[in-house]
Design an enzyme around this catalytic site. Structure first.
Site, PDB file in Angstrom:
ATOM      1  N   THR A  54       1.670   6.872   0.864  1.00  0.00           N
ATOM      2  CA  THR A  54       0.771   5.836   0.346  1.00  0.00           C
ATOM      3  C   THR A  54       0.916   5.678  -1.160  1.00  0.00           C
ATOM      4  O   THR A  54       1.326   6.612  -1.858  1.00  0.00           O
ATOM      5  CB  THR A  54      -0.698   6.200   0.666  1.00  0.00           C
ATOM      6  OG1 THR A  54      -1.554   5.121   0.294  1.00  0.00           O
ATOM      7  CG2 THR A  54      -1.140   7.444  -0.079  1.00  0.00           C
TER       8      THR A  54
ATOM      9  N   VAL B   1      -5.789  11.447  -7.007  1.00  0.00           N
ATOM     10  CA  VAL B   1      -4.985  11.787  -5.832  1.00  0.00           C
ATOM     11  C   VAL B   1      -5.902  11.680  -4.615  1.00  0.00           C
ATOM     12  O   VAL B   1      -7.058  12.116  -4.665  1.00  0.00           O
ATOM     13  CB  VAL B   1      -4.412  13.217  -5.974  1.00  0.00           C
ATOM     14  CG1 VAL B   1      -3.811  13.693  -4.660  1.00  0.00           C
ATOM     15  CG2 VAL B   1      -3.355  13.252  -7.074  1.00  0.00           C
ATOM     16  N   GLY B   2      -5.390  11.099  -3.545  1.00  0.00           N
ATOM     17  CA  GLY B   2      -6.213  10.918  -2.346  1.00  0.00           C
ATOM     18  C   GLY B   2      -5.961  11.982  -1.302  1.00  0.00           C
ATOM     19  O   GLY B   2      -5.475  13.084  -1.586  1.00  0.00           O
ATOM     20  N   ASP B   3      -6.278  11.628  -0.074  1.00  0.00           N
ATOM     21  CA  ASP B   3      -6.151  12.572   1.049  1.00  0.00           C
ATOM     22  C   ASP B   3      -4.707  12.729   1.533  1.00  0.00           C
ATOM     23  O   ASP B   3      -4.363  13.750   2.140  1.00  0.00           O
ATOM     24  CB  ASP B   3      -7.008  12.094   2.230  1.00  0.00           C
ATOM     25  CG  ASP B   3      -6.582  10.708   2.710  1.00  0.00           C
ATOM     26  OD1 ASP B   3      -6.359   9.819   1.855  1.00  0.00           O
ATOM     27  OD2 ASP B   3      -6.455  10.504   3.936  1.00  0.00           O
TER      28      ASP B   3
ATOM     29  N   SER C 285       0.817  -1.219   0.000  1.00  0.00           N
ATOM     30  CA  SER C 285       0.000   0.000   0.000  1.00  0.00           C
ATOM     31  C   SER C 285       0.850   1.267   0.000  1.00  0.00           C
ATOM     32  O   SER C 285       0.313   2.367   0.099  1.00  0.00           O
ATOM     33  CB  SER C 285      -0.917   0.003   1.215  1.00  0.00           C
ATOM     34  OG  SER C 285      -0.137  -0.060   2.387  1.00  0.00           O
TER      35      SER C 285
ATOM     36  N   THR D 137      -6.183   7.140   7.484  1.00  0.00           N
ATOM     37  CA  THR D 137      -6.019   6.092   6.488  1.00  0.00           C
ATOM     38  C   THR D 137      -7.407   5.670   6.022  1.00  0.00           C
ATOM     39  O   THR D 137      -8.405   5.993   6.642  1.00  0.00           O
ATOM     40  CB  THR D 137      -5.229   4.893   7.047  1.00  0.00           C
ATOM     41  OG1 THR D 137      -5.000   3.958   5.994  1.00  0.00           O
ATOM     42  CG2 THR D 137      -5.973   4.194   8.161  1.00  0.00           C
ATOM     43  N   GLY D 138      -7.445   4.961   4.905  1.00  0.00           N
ATOM     44  CA  GLY D 138      -8.735   4.520   4.376  1.00  0.00           C
ATOM     45  C   GLY D 138      -9.088   5.282   3.117  1.00  0.00           C
ATOM     46  O   GLY D 138      -8.207   5.836   2.447  1.00  0.00           O
TER      47      GLY D 138
ATOM     48  N   GLY E 267      -9.669   7.922   0.881  1.00  0.00           N
ATOM     49  CA  GLY E 267      -9.285   9.317   0.986  1.00  0.00           C
ATOM     50  C   GLY E 267     -10.389  10.296   0.632  1.00  0.00           C
ATOM     51  O   GLY E 267     -10.443  11.405   1.174  1.00  0.00           O
TER      52      GLY E 267
ATOM     53  N   THR F 286      -2.496   3.566   4.139  1.00  0.00           N
ATOM     54  CA  THR F 286      -1.550   4.650   4.335  1.00  0.00           C
ATOM     55  C   THR F 286      -0.688   4.341   5.541  1.00  0.00           C
ATOM     56  O   THR F 286      -1.199   3.845   6.540  1.00  0.00           O
ATOM     57  CB  THR F 286      -2.301   5.973   4.597  1.00  0.00           C
ATOM     58  OG1 THR F 286      -3.244   6.152   3.554  1.00  0.00           O
ATOM     59  CG2 THR F 286      -1.370   7.153   4.653  1.00  0.00           C
TER      60      THR F 286
HETATM   61  N1  GLY Z   1      -5.914   7.220   2.214  1.00  0.00           N
HETATM   62  C1  GLY Z   1      -5.183   7.016   1.064  1.00  0.00           C
HETATM   63  C2  GLY Z   1      -5.907   7.256  -0.184  1.00  0.00           C
HETATM   64  O1  GLY Z   1      -7.125   7.350  -0.207  1.00  0.00           O
HETATM   65  O2  GLY Z   1      -5.259   7.346  -1.188  1.00  0.00           O
END
Ligand code: GLY
Length: 249
Positions: A128, A139-141, A8, A161-162, A164, A110
């Site tokens: 991540t 693109v995530g959080d 991950s 995490t999780g 985003g 993450t």
């Molecule tokens: N939390 C990581 C993502 O959503 O990319």
């Protein structure tokens, strides 16, 4: 990031649906300085590039080809990050191409770190490869200061995490730090931030989000939607695994 068994983050991370490993990371120190990279490819240690953005540029975030160019200029080697194992899993996924992240596997994704040092100063980082089989360019959080991670050295810090998207929509890490500023414990703040996601997302049974938080006193908290998230607390020379409470039992 360098461990191919950790699928991950970094090297060996699961790719997007087009087979590209794309990485996001951010870092923030006790002075409020921060740096991040998003949609970065071919660099094994995106967190170290984020650190360079923080230390060596007037900016907070570099993205995509610009982030890669900057990393190469800073001496990071350009590498293939897709391992045979990750390629095989991706090819398997392509057969159905169903986007349904597996809870606690494909959306527990993450590595987040919060540190309180001997001076009582707090800093944080997260890194991540993002959600497995995401759309190319997503693109995530994790590189978003205030979403995937936030530190205010007067108050505390938080990492997420999780999925985003749910974290970004609620600016979860910033929210948790602000709740702590208003008097919530790290645990109470994490629970409230998860509650906000749950109440606004009827489909929360299909995805995971987890938060970890720390305050200036060194108190910590963690909470998630689905059972199964663990954090590791290191203090006085000892690591203690802590299983997070969860909204769903
Ligand atoms: N939390 C990581 C993502 O959503 O990319």
């Amino acid at each position: 990031e360098a461990d191919p068994e950790s699928m991950s983050v970094g090297y060996g991370g699961l790719p997007d649906r087009d087979g590209h490993v794309t990485l996001d990371a951010c870092i923030m120190d006790h002075t409020g300085n921060c740096g991040s990279v998003s949609f970065l490819q071919h660099i094994k240690h995106p967190i170290s590039v984020a650190r360079k953005v923080m230390d060596d540029t007037p900016h907070v975030m570099l993205s995509g080809s610009g982030a890669l160019k900057f990393a190469i200029e800073k001496g990071f080697p350009k590498e293939e990050l897709l391992t045979d194992k990750a390629r095989k899993l991706w090819k398997e996924w392509l057969k159905d191409s169903q986007y349904k992240p597996i809870i606690n596997v494909e959306n527990h994704d993450t590595i987040g770190l919060l540190a309180l040092d001997q001076n009582g100063d707090i800093s944080g980082a997260c890194t991540t490869s993002g959600l497995s089989y995401k759309m190319h360019g997503r693109v995530g959080d994790s590189p978003i200061i205030g979403a995937g991670m936030f530190v205010d050295n007067e108050v505390g810090g938080c990492c997420a995490t999780g999925v985003g998207e749910a974290v970004m929509k609620t600016l979860g890490s910033f929210l948790i730090v602000e709740l702590m500023r208003q008097g919530a414990s790290p645990q109470e703040a994490c629970e409230e931030a998860v509650r906000r996601i749950v109440t606004t997302n009827p489909n929360h049974t299909n995805f995971q989000v987890a938060y970890i938080a720390i305050n200036k006193a060194g108190e910590t908290g963690c909470y998630c939607i689905h059972p199964g998230f663990k954090m590791m607390k290191y203090a006085n020379g000892e690591n203690t695994p802590i299983t997070a409470g969860s909204h769903l039992k």
